[in-house]
Design a protein around this motif. Structure first.
Motif, PDB file in Angstrom:
ATOM      1  N   ASP A  80       0.849  -1.187   0.000  1.00  0.00           N
ATOM      2  CA  ASP A  80       0.000   0.000   0.000  1.00  0.00           C
ATOM      3  C   ASP A  80       0.885   1.237   0.000  1.00  0.00           C
ATOM      4  O   ASP A  80       1.577   1.513   0.979  1.00  0.00           O
ATOM      5  CB  ASP A  80      -0.895  -0.029   1.238  1.00  0.00           C
ATOM      6  CG  ASP A  80      -2.004   0.993   1.198  1.00  0.00           C
ATOM      7  OD1 ASP A  80      -2.079   1.782   0.231  1.00  0.00           O
ATOM      8  OD2 ASP A  80      -2.810   1.010   2.145  1.00  0.00           O
ATOM      9  N   ARG A  81       0.890   1.960  -1.108  1.00  0.00           N
ATOM     10  CA  ARG A  81       1.712   3.167  -1.239  1.00  0.00           C
ATOM     11  C   ARG A  81       0.820   4.407  -1.173  1.00  0.00           C
ATOM     12  O   ARG A  81      -0.011   4.625  -2.050  1.00  0.00           O
ATOM     13  CB  ARG A  81       2.464   3.182  -2.566  1.00  0.00           C
ATOM     14  CG  ARG A  81       3.372   2.016  -2.776  1.00  0.00           C
ATOM     15  CD  ARG A  81       4.762   2.339  -2.281  1.00  0.00           C
ATOM     16  NE  ARG A  81       5.680   1.305  -2.731  1.00  0.00           N
ATOM     17  CZ  ARG A  81       6.489   0.660  -1.927  1.00  0.00           C
ATOM     18  NH1 ARG A  81       6.504   0.930  -0.646  1.00  0.00           N
ATOM     19  NH2 ARG A  81       7.293  -0.257  -2.402  1.00  0.00           N
ATOM     20  N   ASP A  84       0.217  10.609  -0.755  1.00  0.00           N
ATOM     21  CA  ASP A  84       0.241  11.871  -0.004  1.00  0.00           C
ATOM     22  C   ASP A  84       1.385  11.923   1.005  1.00  0.00           C
ATOM     23  O   ASP A  84       1.976  12.971   1.217  1.00  0.00           O
ATOM     24  CB  ASP A  84      -1.072  12.084   0.754  1.00  0.00           C
ATOM     25  CG  ASP A  84      -2.206  12.526  -0.152  1.00  0.00           C
ATOM     26  OD1 ASP A  84      -1.927  13.060  -1.241  1.00  0.00           O
ATOM     27  OD2 ASP A  84      -3.369  12.347   0.246  1.00  0.00           O
ATOM     28  N   SER A  85       1.704  10.794   1.622  1.00  0.00           N
ATOM     29  CA  SER A  85       2.664  10.833   2.726  1.00  0.00           C
ATOM     30  C   SER A  85       3.945  10.049   2.476  1.00  0.00           C
ATOM     31  O   SER A  85       4.853  10.097   3.294  1.00  0.00           O
ATOM     32  CB  SER A  85       1.997  10.316   4.004  1.00  0.00           C
ATOM     33  OG  SER A  85       1.612   8.969   3.826  1.00  0.00           O
ATOM     34  N   SER A  86       4.042   9.333   1.376  1.00  0.00           N
ATOM     35  CA  SER A  86       5.227   8.537   1.093  1.00  0.00           C
ATOM     36  C   SER A  86       5.973   9.121  -0.104  1.00  0.00           C
ATOM     37  O   SER A  86       5.401   9.264  -1.183  1.00  0.00           O
ATOM     38  CB  SER A  86       4.818   7.086   0.798  1.00  0.00           C
ATOM     39  OG  SER A  86       5.844   6.390   0.141  1.00  0.00           O
ATOM     40  N   ASP A  87       7.269   9.427   0.114  1.00  0.00           N
ATOM     41  CA  ASP A  87       8.069   9.947  -1.005  1.00  0.00           C
ATOM     42  C   ASP A  87       8.157   8.937  -2.136  1.00  0.00           C
ATOM     43  O   ASP A  87       8.007   9.292  -3.309  1.00  0.00           O
ATOM     44  CB  ASP A  87       9.478  10.321  -0.531  1.00  0.00           C
ATOM     45  CG  ASP A  87       9.487  11.564   0.335  1.00  0.00           C
ATOM     46  OD1 ASP A  87       8.539  12.374   0.226  1.00  0.00           O
ATOM     47  OD2 ASP A  87      10.436  11.729   1.121  1.00  0.00           O
ATOM     48  N   GLN A  88       8.377   7.681  -1.788  1.00  0.00           N
ATOM     49  CA  GLN A  88       8.450   6.659  -2.825  1.00  0.00           C
ATOM     50  C   GLN A  88       7.109   6.515  -3.532  1.00  0.00           C
ATOM     51  O   GLN A  88       7.052   6.385  -4.752  1.00  0.00           O
ATOM     52  CB  GLN A  88       8.875   5.312  -2.250  1.00  0.00           C
ATOM     53  CG  GLN A  88       8.980   4.243  -3.328  1.00  0.00           C
ATOM     54  CD  GLN A  88       9.446   2.907  -2.805  1.00  0.00           C
ATOM     55  OE1 GLN A  88       9.708   2.744  -1.618  1.00  0.00           O
ATOM     56  NE2 GLN A  88       9.553   1.943  -3.690  1.00  0.00           N
ATOM     57  N   PHE A  93       4.105   6.977  -8.337  1.00  0.00           N
ATOM     58  CA  PHE A  93       2.828   7.408  -8.916  1.00  0.00           C
ATOM     59  C   PHE A  93       3.065   8.393 -10.054  1.00  0.00           C
ATOM     60  O   PHE A  93       2.480   8.273 -11.123  1.00  0.00           O
ATOM     61  CB  PHE A  93       1.945   8.022  -7.829  1.00  0.00           C
ATOM     62  CG  PHE A  93       0.593   8.450  -8.300  1.00  0.00           C
ATOM     63  CD1 PHE A  93      -0.377   7.521  -8.619  1.00  0.00           C
ATOM     64  CD2 PHE A  93       0.286   9.799  -8.419  1.00  0.00           C
ATOM     65  CE1 PHE A  93      -1.635   7.921  -9.054  1.00  0.00           C
ATOM     66  CE2 PHE A  93      -0.963  10.209  -8.853  1.00  0.00           C
ATOM     67  CZ  PHE A  93      -1.926   9.264  -9.168  1.00  0.00           C
ATOM     68  N   ALA A  94       3.968   9.348  -9.839  1.00  0.00           N
ATOM     69  CA  ALA A  94       4.280  10.336 -10.877  1.00  0.00           C
ATOM     70  C   ALA A  94       4.881   9.662 -12.108  1.00  0.00           C
ATOM     71  O   ALA A  94       4.547  10.004 -13.239  1.00  0.00           O
ATOM     72  CB  ALA A  94       5.231  11.391 -10.333  1.00  0.00           C
ATOM     73  N   SER A  95       5.744   8.684 -11.895  1.00  0.00           N
ATOM     74  CA  SER A  95       6.377   8.024 -13.042  1.00  0.00           C
ATOM     75  C   SER A  95       5.404   7.144 -13.820  1.00  0.00           C
ATOM     76  O   SER A  95       5.632   6.857 -14.989  1.00  0.00           O
ATOM     77  CB  SER A  95       7.598   7.216 -12.598  1.00  0.00           C
ATOM     78  OG  SER A  95       7.200   6.095 -11.842  1.00  0.00           O
ATOM     79  N   LEU A  96       4.307   6.753 -13.186  1.00  0.00           N
ATOM     80  CA  LEU A  96       3.277   5.983 -13.900  1.00  0.00           C
ATOM     81  C   LEU A  96       2.441   6.887 -14.799  1.00  0.00           C
ATOM     82  O   LEU A  96       1.723   6.408 -15.673  1.00  0.00           O
ATOM     83  CB  LEU A  96       2.370   5.247 -12.904  1.00  0.00           C
ATOM     84  CG  LEU A  96       3.029   4.078 -12.180  1.00  0.00           C
ATOM     85  CD1 LEU A  96       2.159   3.620 -11.011  1.00  0.00           C
ATOM     86  CD2 LEU A  96       3.311   2.934 -13.136  1.00  0.00           C
ATOM     87  N   GLY A  97       2.519   8.191 -14.575  1.00  0.00           N
ATOM     88  CA  GLY A  97       1.836   9.156 -15.437  1.00  0.00           C
ATOM     89  C   GLY A  97       0.332   9.241 -15.239  1.00  0.00           C
ATOM     90  O   GLY A  97      -0.390   9.705 -16.109  1.00  0.00           O
ATOM     91  N   LYS A  98      -0.146   8.818 -14.094  1.00  0.00           N
ATOM     92  CA  LYS A  98      -1.584   8.867 -13.826  1.00  0.00           C
ATOM     93  C   LYS A  98      -1.928  10.100 -13.007  1.00  0.00           C
ATOM     94  O   LYS A  98      -1.098  10.652 -12.298  1.00  0.00           O
ATOM     95  CB  LYS A  98      -2.040   7.594 -13.098  1.00  0.00           C
ATOM     96  CG  LYS A  98      -1.857   6.341 -13.929  1.00  0.00           C
ATOM     97  CD  LYS A  98      -2.691   6.429 -15.171  1.00  0.00           C
ATOM     98  CE  LYS A  98      -2.515   5.254 -16.076  1.00  0.00           C
ATOM     99  NZ  LYS A  98      -3.295   5.356 -17.275  1.00  0.00           N
ATOM    100  N   GLN A  99      -3.177  10.518 -13.104  1.00  0.00           N
ATOM    101  CA  GLN A  99      -3.640  11.711 -12.385  1.00  0.00           C
ATOM    102  C   GLN A  99      -4.611  11.387 -11.263  1.00  0.00           C
ATOM    103  O   GLN A  99      -4.842  12.209 -10.391  1.00  0.00           O
ATOM    104  CB  GLN A  99      -4.331  12.677 -13.371  1.00  0.00           C
ATOM    105  CG  GLN A  99      -3.455  13.124 -14.510  1.00  0.00           C
ATOM    106  CD  GLN A  99      -2.280  13.952 -14.033  1.00  0.00           C
ATOM    107  OE1 GLN A  99      -2.425  14.817 -13.185  1.00  0.00           O
ATOM    108  NE2 GLN A  99      -1.108  13.683 -14.564  1.00  0.00           N
TER     109      GLN A  99
END
Length: 132
Positions: A80-81, A84-88, A93-99
């Motif tokens: 579970d990532r 909001d609170s986990s840098d990883q 999430f950003a690298s997956l390109g989803k919004q």
């Protein structure tokens, strides 16, 4: 003359109704043809070779909460990532390109949103096909 104005007004009304109908129906049509998931090599997002499910979400998203509860109900082990609170979690999430959340990785599938039918199919594909 009054009849012509009536026909003209009726024509405009019909054009307006047709335009609204097309405007409302078109997004639904695209949604109907949108695939339930995308496939790819998501192995970099799994912490080890035994992990087959990773959920990216937030604590307040109702669909994330439902997805977590459903995975727990089925006794599916998952990572579970929290984006909001986990840098990883944020980086992945950003690298997956989803919004939007939740994003659920299951094997080679990426699912956006929580849909039991699509999630069950993905879980079945990676060997979690026990009775529901």
């Amino acid at each position: 003359m009054l009849a012509n104005k009536f026909k003209s007004g009726l024509t405009y009304a019909l054009i307006l109704v047709a335009g609204l109908g097309i405007g409302l129906a078109t997004p639904q049509l695209f949604k109907a043809f949108k695939p339930a998931y995308s496939t790819g090599d998501y192995s970099a997002y799994y912490p080890d070779a035994n992990t087959r499910v990773v959920l990216y979400g937030t604590e307040t998203c109702p669909y994330c909460i439902q997805a977590r509860a459903y995975l727990r109900e089925r006794a599916i082990p998952f990572i579970d990532r929290n984006v909001d609170s986990s840098d990883q979690g944020r980086r992945d999430f950003a690298s997956l390109g989803k919004q939007a959340v939740p994003v659920i990785l299951v094997g080679d599938r990426l699912l956006t949103g929580f849909n039991k039918k699509h999630l069950d199919a993905a879980l079945d594909q990676v060997g979690y096909s026990d009775a529901r």
